[in-house]
Scaffold this active site. Sequence first.
Site, PDB file in Angstrom:
ATOM      1  N   THR A 245       0.851  -0.959   0.872  1.00  0.00           N
ATOM      2  CA  THR A 245       0.200   0.182   0.083  1.00  0.00           C
ATOM      3  C   THR A 245       0.944   1.112   0.404  1.00  0.00           C
ATOM      4  OG1 THR A 245      -1.139   1.501   1.447  1.00  0.00           O
ATOM      5  CG2 THR A 245      -0.245  -0.044   2.657  1.00  0.00           C
TER       6      THR A 245
ATOM      7  N   TYR B 125      -2.127   0.024  10.607  1.00  0.00           N
ATOM      8  CA  TYR B 125      -2.092  -0.741   9.039  1.00  0.00           C
ATOM      9  C   TYR B 125      -1.071  -0.570   8.537  1.00  0.00           C
ATOM     10  CZ  TYR B 125      -3.519  -2.020   4.011  1.00  0.00           C
ATOM     11  OH  TYR B 125      -3.508  -1.898   2.964  1.00  0.00           O
TER      12      TYR B 125
END
Length: 327
Positions: free
Chosen positions: A117, A141
Site C-alpha cells: 500500500t 495498518y
Amino acid sequence: MAKILIVGGAGYIGSHVCRALAARGDLPIVFDNLSSGHEHAVKWGPLVRGDIRSFAELERAFSEHRPDAVMHFAANIEVGEGQIYPRAFWDNNVGGVITLLNAMERADIKPLVFSSTCAVYGEPEIVPITEKEKCEPVSVYGRTKRAVEIMLSDIAARDGVRFAALRYFNAAGASPDGDIGEEHDPETHLIPNALKAAAGLGGGMKLFGADYATRDGTCVRDYIHVLDLATAHLAALDRVMAGPGGFFCNIGTGNGASVLEVLSAVERVTGRPVPFEKHARREGDAPELLADISYARSWLGFSPQFSDIETIIDDAWRFHKKAWGIS
Ligand code: UDP
C-alpha cells in the site's frame, strides 16, 4: 495454464484479479475465510474456505491444488480500525503472512505477489512518490504492510522466495458489467460513500477536512480503477514467475483528484446531488498522495486504461445501483 492460489480472492481486489487470470486462461484457486469477502464473488475457480493463520488449512490447499504461485490479498485494511485493534492487525497482516510463507516453503512454491500500500510512505516529503521515498508509515495498518515488505526482502535474499510487493494507491471502481465491486461493511471509502449519499441512502456524507494546503482545501488522492490494478497484478505475477528476486512497485496513475473534485464527478455521473457536511480532519490522512509510476511503466509495461475519475465512478455507480436495487 498456471494455477494460482489467491489468498483473499473473495474480496474486492482479489475477485477482480481472479477474473483477469481466468480471462487469459489461468486457474485462480481462492483461499478465503469469508470474514470480509463474499462467496458470490468467487466465480472463476474453486473456493477453499480457510484462514491464512492456519498452517494446516494452507497445507491442505497446497497439497490438494498444487498451485504454481500465490497472490495474497487477505488482510485487515481499515486504517482507523487498526489504531483500535493493533493486535488483530499484526496477527492477521503479519502473522498470517509468516504462516503463508512457511506453508509455501513446505510446498516448495517460490513466487508471491503481495498487496502492499502507499500507506507504507506515511507522510511523504516528495510528491509524486517514487519507490525511493522513505518509508515511515504513520498507521498500524501501514506498519504491518511495511513489516511484511521488510520480511519478504530478508527471506527472499536467503530462501529464494520471489516476490512482488505492489504498493496500491486508491483502488476504486468496479467491473463494467456491474457484477463485482467494492462491498465493505462498514464502508469508509470516499467513492462508495459519496454514491450512497447520491442514492439517498443513509443521509449525507461527511467530508473529512477542508483546511488542507491543497488546491481546494481537501485531500488529493490517486484513484486507480480496479481493472487496471488487476492488469498490474498479472504483469507482476509474470515477472515473479519468470525469475528470481523481489521488487516493490507503486500502482496508481500519477493523477490526483481532491475530495471535492470526486464529489463533483459523482454529481455529474449520477445526475444527483451529493449532500455532505464538512467535518474535522480524519486522523492520519496525508494532504496529497500521488504515485510516480515510472517504475511500473518500465518494469511491468503498466499503462492505466480505465482510471479517469468519471470512468471509475460510472462503473462503481453501475455496480452499486445493481447491489442497492436502484434503476
Ligand atoms: N473521505 C471523506 N469522507 C468519507 C470517506 C473518505 O471525506 O466518507 C476522505 C478521506 O478523508 C480522504 C479521502 O476521502 O481524504 C480518501 O479516503 P478513502 O478512505 O477513500 O481512502 P484512503 O486515502 O484513506 O485510503
